[in-house]
Design an enzyme around this catalytic site. Structure first.
Site, short mmCIF file in Angstrom:
data_model
loop_
_atom_site.label_atom_id
_atom_site.label_comp_id
_atom_site.label_asym_id
_atom_site.label_seq_id
_atom_site.Cartn_x
_atom_site.Cartn_y
_atom_site.Cartn_z
N PHE A 8 0.83 -1.20 0.00
CA PHE A 8 0.00 0.00 0.00
C PHE A 8 0.87 1.25 0.00
O PHE A 8 0.77 2.13 0.84
CB PHE A 8 -0.95 -0.03 1.21
CG PHE A 8 -2.26 0.67 0.94
CD1 PHE A 8 -3.18 0.13 0.05
CD2 PHE A 8 -2.56 1.87 1.57
CE1 PHE A 8 -4.38 0.79 -0.21
CE2 PHE A 8 -3.76 2.53 1.32
CZ PHE A 8 -4.67 1.98 0.42
N LYS A 121 7.52 -5.62 -11.42
CA LYS A 121 8.30 -6.20 -12.53
C LYS A 121 9.04 -7.49 -12.15
O LYS A 121 9.25 -8.36 -12.98
CB LYS A 121 9.36 -5.19 -13.00
CG LYS A 121 8.80 -3.96 -13.64
CD LYS A 121 9.87 -2.92 -13.87
CE LYS A 121 10.19 -2.11 -12.65
NZ LYS A 121 9.21 -1.12 -12.25
N VAL A 148 5.07 -2.36 -17.08
CA VAL A 148 5.93 -1.75 -18.10
C VAL A 148 5.39 -0.39 -18.51
O VAL A 148 4.27 -0.28 -19.00
CB VAL A 148 6.04 -2.63 -19.37
CG1 VAL A 148 6.90 -1.96 -20.43
CG2 VAL A 148 6.59 -4.00 -19.02
N GLY A 150 4.32 2.27 -16.92
CA GLY A 150 3.27 2.99 -16.20
C GLY A 150 2.00 3.13 -17.01
O GLY A 150 1.39 2.14 -17.40
N GLY A 203 13.34 14.67 -7.26
CA GLY A 203 12.53 13.49 -6.94
C GLY A 203 12.29 12.58 -8.13
O GLY A 203 11.45 11.68 -8.09
N GLU A 206 15.86 8.00 -7.72
CA GLU A 206 15.90 7.49 -6.34
C GLU A 206 17.22 7.88 -5.70
O GLU A 206 18.19 8.20 -6.39
CB GLU A 206 15.84 5.96 -6.36
CG GLU A 206 14.70 5.37 -7.12
CD GLU A 206 13.45 5.22 -6.26
OE1 GLU A 206 13.61 5.09 -5.04
OE2 GLU A 206 12.35 5.25 -6.83
N ASP A 217 16.23 -1.49 -14.56
CA ASP A 217 14.79 -1.27 -14.67
C ASP A 217 14.33 -1.47 -16.13
O ASP A 217 13.36 -2.17 -16.39
CB ASP A 217 14.48 0.15 -14.18
CG ASP A 217 13.03 0.54 -14.38
OD1 ASP A 217 12.18 -0.02 -13.67
OD2 ASP A 217 12.75 1.38 -15.25
N LYS A 221 11.82 -4.50 -17.82
CA LYS A 221 10.64 -4.21 -18.66
C LYS A 221 10.79 -4.87 -20.04
O LYS A 221 9.83 -5.40 -20.60
CB LYS A 221 10.48 -2.70 -18.81
CG LYS A 221 10.09 -2.03 -17.50
CD LYS A 221 10.18 -0.53 -17.60
CE LYS A 221 9.80 0.14 -16.29
NZ LYS A 221 10.15 1.57 -16.28
N GLY A 313 4.22 7.28 -11.58
CA GLY A 313 3.31 8.20 -10.90
C GLY A 313 2.16 7.43 -10.29
O GLY A 313 1.82 6.33 -10.74
N1 LIG Z 1 5.68 4.18 -8.47
C1 LIG Z 1 5.49 4.06 -9.76
O1 LIG Z 1 5.26 5.04 -10.45
C2 LIG Z 1 5.51 2.71 -10.41
C3 LIG Z 1 5.26 2.60 -11.79
C4 LIG Z 1 5.20 1.34 -12.39
C5 LIG Z 1 5.46 0.22 -11.62
N2 LIG Z 1 5.76 0.34 -10.30
C6 LIG Z 1 6.00 -0.88 -9.50
O2 LIG Z 1 4.91 -1.06 -8.62
C7 LIG Z 1 5.35 -1.61 -7.39
C8 LIG Z 1 4.97 -0.68 -6.26
O3 LIG Z 1 5.63 0.55 -6.43
P1 LIG Z 1 5.42 1.74 -5.39
O4 LIG Z 1 6.05 2.93 -6.00
O5 LIG Z 1 4.02 1.80 -4.96
O6 LIG Z 1 6.35 1.24 -4.18
P2 LIG Z 1 6.29 1.74 -2.67
O7 LIG Z 1 5.71 3.09 -2.59
O8 LIG Z 1 7.62 1.46 -2.09
O9 LIG Z 1 5.22 0.73 -2.01
C9 LIG Z 1 5.48 -0.62 -1.81
C10 LIG Z 1 4.48 -1.15 -0.82
O10 LIG Z 1 4.74 -2.53 -0.63
C11 LIG Z 1 4.73 -2.80 0.77
N3 LIG Z 1 5.54 -3.95 1.10
C12 LIG Z 1 6.89 -4.07 1.22
N4 LIG Z 1 7.24 -5.31 1.60
C13 LIG Z 1 6.08 -5.99 1.78
C14 LIG Z 1 5.77 -7.31 2.19
N5 LIG Z 1 6.73 -8.19 2.48
N6 LIG Z 1 4.48 -7.66 2.26
C15 LIG Z 1 3.50 -6.79 1.95
N7 LIG Z 1 3.72 -5.53 1.55
C16 LIG Z 1 5.01 -5.14 1.47
C17 LIG Z 1 5.25 -1.56 1.40
O11 LIG Z 1 4.86 -1.56 2.76
P3 LIG Z 1 5.17 -0.34 3.78
O12 LIG Z 1 4.28 0.77 3.30
O13 LIG Z 1 4.77 -0.90 5.07
O14 LIG Z 1 6.62 -0.06 3.63
C18 LIG Z 1 4.56 -0.50 0.56
O15 LIG Z 1 3.28 -0.25 1.05
C19 LIG Z 1 6.85 -1.81 -7.52
O16 LIG Z 1 7.09 -3.14 -7.90
C20 LIG Z 1 7.23 -0.85 -8.63
O17 LIG Z 1 8.36 -1.28 -9.34
C21 LIG Z 1 5.77 1.56 -9.67
#
Ligand SMILES: NC(=O)c1ccc[n+]([C@@H]2O[C@H](COP(=O)([O-])OP(=O)(O)OC[C@H]3O[C@@H](n4cnc5c(N)ncnc54)[C@H](OP(=O)(O)O)[C@@H]3O)[C@@H](O)[C@H]2O)c1
Lengths: 337, 164
Positions: A8, A121, A148, A150, A203, A206, A217, A221, A313
């Site tokens: 979440f 991914k 892949v 977004g 931002g 990372e 990354d 993809k 995003g």
């Molecule tokens: N952000 C983007 O724009 C974007 C775009 C495309 C794809 N993605 C992919 O989508 C996924 C999520 O990205 P995000 O940006 O949302 O990441 P994020 O903000 O770091 O959120 C990850 C979530 O996973 C939870 N988590 C970590 N370990 C866990 C476990 N063992 N069991 C259950 N939950 C766990 C975290 O918990 P806590 O909150 O408690 O730490 C956090 O709520 C990633 O794989 C990323 O590569 C992201």
């Protein structure tokens, strides 16, 4: 359709919000509700078979850092297996070493007869074949548009709308951070380190930028696209990969004098599956600036098809998850059989 | 090689067929024929023909057949189809390495032209060199790619290709 959101963070919360925003569409378009019946993050779990309010979940996460009040206590697997719901929306962090925890969550859900929609991914880049055959064996769907690019709709476009085409090859920019850095190096004559620092301050990159700048990354993809669109049996480790770390401002300005820009390009064709910096003529679609993602498909009937969109995003990625949820509902898969 | 000619032919039946025949005979491939009926000089009409031939020898044979057959050639353009060569090298590239690259490329068949621009001083660890040029055969691009790849691997610099 009853859904559970695993993870979440940025994407998980975006998905919850978008499910709230599109209530009317689900009702009018499909005569169905999409109900969030559970959610968990790394330390907590919340569930209610009658439904949870997305706004309350997001507010609690913002206020307490946890989505639920109960501790998760390693109980996620059992919860996924035994709890009554139709689709797992899996948004835990990408892990390219062993794909966990997402891999176990996805496997467990598929084996329990639940559909999975994921933005993660790692499991796909390492275990695509295993997971797609597990889904097929259990007669459920595994969808992954958000993994892949977004919001850029490349997977469903290729597999569904372009199903009648023979797609010869694909190339594109799959990482907005690298594109931003390369573009700043060219526009401002900045050295790599400085452009990277600027991206971090804004931002865009990372704090540990390794995944982006070393092409990890993009390679993940590309591995997913090679499997999903070209039916190749490859993993992340099979993708030839060169990052952008060693590119100098001198190199970029030499290219620029010849009306070319340098871009980190992912390419799939009969010769290679490769991520590497390439020179692209100014004016070519792949010479795109900013943080957008872009993919060009070379097909037999339609010719070249180019799609671009925001690669990351909260709402943008949730939009891709939404397209997968709608596809499930469209196929009458909203409810478990 | 692509050839674009304007022929002046007597405006009597059979002239065009006779003029086109040597092209096919010497393995040419006709791509287009356009009559310019309004362009009439001394009772002759102008016909524009575009064709491809494999070699200069074939073109010479076609041209001499035309001369023997009293086909007037009003204008001729011949050009080779070329394929761009684009490599950007980044890292520690010594002057000796640049020399070796130049020599290697000069010795290679079907490299029609080559230009190397570079920045930085000879001993700098971050030099950049841009190699651009043209190849007259598509297959040469594959040879070039392995040539550059081998050199980059051996001398440990980065290689950036153009888009194919
Ligand atoms: N952000 C983007 O724009 C974007 C775009 C495309 C794809 N993605 C992919 O989508 C996924 C999520 O990205 P995000 O940006 O949302 O990441 P994020 O903000 O770091 O959120 C990850 C979530 O996973 C939870 N988590 C970590 N370990 C866990 C476990 N063992 N069991 C259950 N939950 C766990 C975290 O918990 P806590 O909150 O408690 O730490 C956090 O709520 C990633 O794989 C990323 O590569 C992201």
């Amino acid at each position: 359709m009853k859904v559970v959101i695993a993870g979440f963070g940025t994407v998980g919360q975006g998905v919850a919000e978008v499910i709230g925003m599109r209530r009317e569409l689900f009702q009018k378009g499909f005569r169905q509700k999409v109900t969030i019946v559970g959610a968990f993050d790394s330390s907590s779990l919340v569930k209610n078979p009658r439904g949870l309010d997305p706004e309350v979940l997001v507010a609690r996460k913002a206020g307490t850092g946890r989505v639920g009040k109960r501790p998760l206590d390693g109980g996620a697997e059992e919860f996924i297996e035994e709890y009554d719901f139709d689709t797992l929306i899996e948004t835990t962090p990408t892990n390219i070493v062993d794909a966990e925890p997402g891999l176990t969550y996805i496997r467990t859900a598929l084996n329990a007869g639940k559909n999975v929609v994921t933005s993660n991914k790692g499991p796909l880049a390492l275990k695509f074949r295993e997971l797609t055959s597990t889904a097929a064996k259990n007669k459920v769907q595994l969808r992954y548009e958000a993994s892949v690019g977004g919001a850029m709709p490349v997977i469903n476009l290729s597999r569904e709308l372009l199903r009648g085409e023979q797609i010869y090859s694909l190339r594109g920019i799959l990482n907005g951070t690298c594109n931003f850095i390369l573009n700043r190096m060219k526009d401002e004559g900045l050295p790599f380190e400085q452009a990277l620092r600027e991206a971090q301050e804004m931002g865009i990159a990372e704090r540990d930028p390794t995944y982006d700048i070393d092409g990890v990354d993009s390679a993940c993809k590309l591995a997913i696209l090679a499997n999903a669109i070209f039916g190749r049996d490859v993993t992340y480790n099979d993708v030839m990969r060169t990052g952008i770390r060693s590119i100098t401002e001198d190199a970029i300005s030499l290219a620029s004098e010849q009306h070319m820009v340098v871009r980190l390009i992912g390419e799939i064709n009969d010769k290679r599956v490769e991520v590497s910096p390439r020179m692209v003529p100014v004016g070519h679609p792949l010479a795109i600036g900013g943080t957008l993602n872009i993919v060009q498909l070379i097909t037999d009937l339609a010719g070249d098809i180019t799609v671009a969109g925001r690669g990351a995003g909260r709402k943008e990625t949730a939009s891709a998850v939404l397209s997968d949820l709608l596809a499930l509902m469209n196929e009458g898969r909203g409810k478990r059989r | 090689m692509k050839v674009n000619v304007d022929l002046r032919l007597k405006d009597i039946p059979g002239q065009l067929v006779a003029a086109l025949e040597p092209i096919s005979k010497y393995d040419g491939n006709i791509r287009g024929v356009v009559h310019h009926h309004d362009d009439r000089v001394g009772g002759r009409i102008t016909v524009n023909v575009i064709f491809e031939v494999r070699s200069e020898q074939s073109l010479d044979k076609i041209l001499s057949t035309w001369k023997e057959g009293e086909v007037d050639i009003a204008k001729i353009d011949a050009f080779f189809e070329t394929y761009p060569i684009q490599y950007l090298l980044v890292g520690s590239i010594t002057s000796k390495e640049l020399e070796s690259i130049t020599k290697g490329l000069e010795a290679m068949e079907n490299v029609a032209s080559i230009e190397i621009r570079y920045t930085g001083t000879a001993n700098s660890s971050s030099r950049a060199a841009l190699v651009t040029g043209k190849a007259s055969k598509k297959e040469t691009l594959t040879t070039l790619e392995s040539f550059f790849k081998q050199r980059a691997d051996k001398h440990n610099y980065m290689l950036i290709r153009g888009l194919d």
